[in-house]
Design a protein around this motif. Sequence first.
Motif, PDB file in Angstrom:
ATOM      1  N   UNK A   1      -3.838   6.883  -9.701  1.00  0.00           N
ATOM      2  CA  UNK A   1      -3.298   7.958  -8.776  1.00  0.00           C
ATOM      3  C   UNK A   1      -2.545   7.474  -7.754  1.00  0.00           C
ATOM      4  N   UNK A   2      -1.731   6.352  -8.148  1.00  0.00           N
ATOM      5  CA  UNK A   2      -0.782   5.822  -7.072  1.00  0.00           C
ATOM      6  C   UNK A   2       0.572   6.432  -7.632  1.00  0.00           C
ATOM      7  N   UNK A   3       0.589   7.084  -8.581  1.00  0.00           N
ATOM      8  CA  UNK A   3       1.994   7.636  -9.058  1.00  0.00           C
ATOM      9  C   UNK A   3       1.998   9.169  -9.158  1.00  0.00           C
ATOM     10  N   UNK A   4       3.099   9.944  -8.591  1.00  0.00           N
ATOM     11  CA  UNK A   4       3.131  11.397  -8.569  1.00  0.00           C
ATOM     12  C   UNK A   4       4.415  11.914  -9.149  1.00  0.00           C
ATOM     13  N   UNK A   5       4.381  13.016  -9.610  1.00  0.00           N
ATOM     14  CA  UNK A   5       5.578  13.564 -10.126  1.00  0.00           C
ATOM     15  C   UNK A   5       6.453  13.980  -9.049  1.00  0.00           C
TER      16      UNK A   5
ATOM     17  N   UNK B   1       0.891  -1.397  -0.085  1.00  0.00           N
ATOM     18  CA  UNK B   1       0.278   0.152  -0.067  1.00  0.00           C
ATOM     19  C   UNK B   1       0.775   1.221   0.025  1.00  0.00           C
ATOM     20  N   UNK B   2       1.819   1.390  -1.092  1.00  0.00           N
ATOM     21  CA  UNK B   2       2.627   2.432  -1.111  1.00  0.00           C
ATOM     22  C   UNK B   2       2.506   3.212  -2.328  1.00  0.00           C
ATOM     23  N   UNK B   3       2.757   4.502  -2.331  1.00  0.00           N
ATOM     24  CA  UNK B   3       2.723   5.132  -3.629  1.00  0.00           C
ATOM     25  C   UNK B   3       4.234   5.133  -4.391  1.00  0.00           C
TER      26      UNK B   3
ATOM     27  N   UNK C   1      14.164  19.072  -6.937  1.00  0.00           N
ATOM     28  CA  UNK C   1      15.181  18.045  -6.936  1.00  0.00           C
ATOM     29  C   UNK C   1      15.129  17.269  -5.820  1.00  0.00           C
ATOM     30  N   UNK C   2      14.274  17.541  -4.783  1.00  0.00           N
ATOM     31  CA  UNK C   2      14.323  16.646  -3.705  1.00  0.00           C
ATOM     32  C   UNK C   2      13.356  15.403  -3.721  1.00  0.00           C
ATOM     33  N   UNK C   3      13.682  14.464  -2.958  1.00  0.00           N
ATOM     34  CA  UNK C   3      13.053  13.184  -3.206  1.00  0.00           C
ATOM     35  C   UNK C   3      12.361  12.964  -1.957  1.00  0.00           C
ATOM     36  N   UNK C   4      10.862  12.507  -2.198  1.00  0.00           N
ATOM     37  CA  UNK C   4      10.172  12.426  -0.794  1.00  0.00           C
ATOM     38  C   UNK C   4      10.629  11.201  -0.053  1.00  0.00           C
ATOM     39  N   UNK C   5      10.683  11.296   1.487  1.00  0.00           N
ATOM     40  CA  UNK C   5      11.061  10.233   2.295  1.00  0.00           C
ATOM     41  C   UNK C   5      12.848  10.200   2.330  1.00  0.00           C
ATOM     42  N   UNK C   6      13.598  10.865   1.340  1.00  0.00           N
ATOM     43  CA  UNK C   6      14.926  10.606   1.267  1.00  0.00           C
ATOM     44  C   UNK C   6      15.613  11.841   1.341  1.00  0.00           C
ATOM     45  N   UNK C   7      15.708  12.297   2.848  1.00  0.00           N
ATOM     46  CA  UNK C   7      16.702  13.481   3.089  1.00  0.00           C
ATOM     47  C   UNK C   7      17.926  13.282   2.635  1.00  0.00           C
ATOM     48  N   UNK C   8      18.747  14.200   2.029  1.00  0.00           N
ATOM     49  CA  UNK C   8      20.168  13.891   1.493  1.00  0.00           C
ATOM     50  C   UNK C   8      20.437  13.482   0.264  1.00  0.00           C
ATOM     51  N   UNK C   9      18.971  13.009  -0.471  1.00  0.00           N
ATOM     52  CA  UNK C   9      19.426  12.509  -1.657  1.00  0.00           C
ATOM     53  C   UNK C   9      18.493  13.673  -2.675  1.00  0.00           C
ATOM     54  N   UNK C  10      19.039  13.728  -3.982  1.00  0.00           N
ATOM     55  CA  UNK C  10      18.442  14.554  -4.877  1.00  0.00           C
ATOM     56  C   UNK C  10      18.316  13.715  -6.306  1.00  0.00           C
ATOM     57  N   UNK C  11      17.135  14.102  -6.819  1.00  0.00           N
ATOM     58  CA  UNK C  11      17.020  13.278  -8.147  1.00  0.00           C
ATOM     59  C   UNK C  11      17.723  14.476  -9.462  1.00  0.00           C
ATOM     60  N   UNK C  12      18.371  13.839 -10.386  1.00  0.00           N
ATOM     61  CA  UNK C  12      18.631  14.613 -11.598  1.00  0.00           C
ATOM     62  C   UNK C  12      18.133  13.972 -12.626  1.00  0.00           C
TER      63      UNK C  12
ATOM     64  N   UNK D   1       6.772   7.437  -7.286  1.00  0.00           N
ATOM     65  CA  UNK D   1       7.300   8.963  -7.614  1.00  0.00           C
ATOM     66  C   UNK D   1       8.222   8.711  -8.683  1.00  0.00           C
ATOM     67  N   UNK D   2       7.955   9.610  -9.853  1.00  0.00           N
ATOM     68  CA  UNK D   2       8.710   9.448 -11.067  1.00  0.00           C
ATOM     69  C   UNK D   2       8.818  10.789 -11.542  1.00  0.00           C
ATOM     70  N   UNK D   3       9.390  10.997 -12.651  1.00  0.00           N
ATOM     71  CA  UNK D   3       9.773  12.573 -13.150  1.00  0.00           C
ATOM     72  C   UNK D   3       8.363  12.879 -14.024  1.00  0.00           C
ATOM     73  N   UNK D   4       8.041  14.043 -14.179  1.00  0.00           N
ATOM     74  CA  UNK D   4       6.958  14.284 -14.703  1.00  0.00           C
ATOM     75  C   UNK D   4       7.044  13.998 -16.287  1.00  0.00           C
ATOM     76  N   UNK D   5       7.971  13.733 -16.963  1.00  0.00           N
ATOM     77  CA  UNK D   5       7.948  13.530 -18.324  1.00  0.00           C
ATOM     78  C   UNK D   5       7.949  12.048 -18.505  1.00  0.00           C
ATOM     79  N   UNK D   6       8.054  11.282 -17.279  1.00  0.00           N
ATOM     80  CA  UNK D   6       7.872   9.650 -17.459  1.00  0.00           C
ATOM     81  C   UNK D   6       6.371   9.487 -17.191  1.00  0.00           C
ATOM     82  N   UNK D   7       5.555  10.215 -16.721  1.00  0.00           N
ATOM     83  CA  UNK D   7       4.297  10.014 -16.385  1.00  0.00           C
ATOM     84  C   UNK D   7       3.178   9.484 -17.382  1.00  0.00           C
TER      85      UNK D   7
END
Length: 275
Positions: free
Chosen positions: A151-155, A104-106, A160-171, A108-114
Amino acid sequence: METEMNYGKDYHSLPVTSMRNGEGIEIRPDLYQLTVQIVNVAFIGDPERGEWVLVDAGMPHRANDIIEAAEERFGIGNPPRAIVLTHGHFDHVGSIIECIGHWNVDVWAHEAELPYLTGQKSYMPPDPTVDSGLVAKLSPWFPNEPIQLVNRVHKLPKDGTIPFLPGWKWLLTEGHTPGHISLFHESTRALIAGDAFVTVKQESIYKVFIQDLEINGPPKYFTSDWEAAQASVRKLAKLDPTLAITGHGKPVEGEVLTNGLRRLLDNFELLALPN
């Protein structure tokens, strides 16, 4: 009537694997790589702290492998806080619906991949002419239709932050797909590259099986924009990562990683571009 999650009509298991299938490697206490047939997923999170995030979701019909490995590492009844996707190719989302349902988890992906994750758009068909290797020749059999995560996927956040991953960035490391991302931990310079580059010659079934470490460009048969792909490798090399988990192949670190990326960029036309 509400749309339900589903895979593309062309989704199916593949009878290809590597000798590292099922192998898990703790690269450091908060970073773990699991090989699922011919692709890697990553667990980010220290088991001592409990909270963790899954990166990518492996091959079709292999959810039990991912769930069992996660439960062994983090305990039963301890779901990931999120699933983050480097991109939506079938071998990176092949078991995602079962993982969403079990935990029961959501996602996350880049907007262009949605569009590829919400049933709107198919990837380009795999191109078997890009290389003489048998995996490339088999690639027309690979699924390329979009999945539907509703509705289980979000942009991902634009900052550049990643939900639930402090210290990590997406590029954004586009080229292999329009919305392909890599994940970077700034303080330790750990990299999860997805398929921006890989550490095996993915077009060769022999190399895929034995998993000799060899830094290469993204899998040729599915890469849509080679100019962008080369720019993405250059972007990641400039980060000077200390270690990398890639979508295919063994983890790599230190001088082997640095020198391998330099060699790839210096010889990109020879090593990466299709024949």
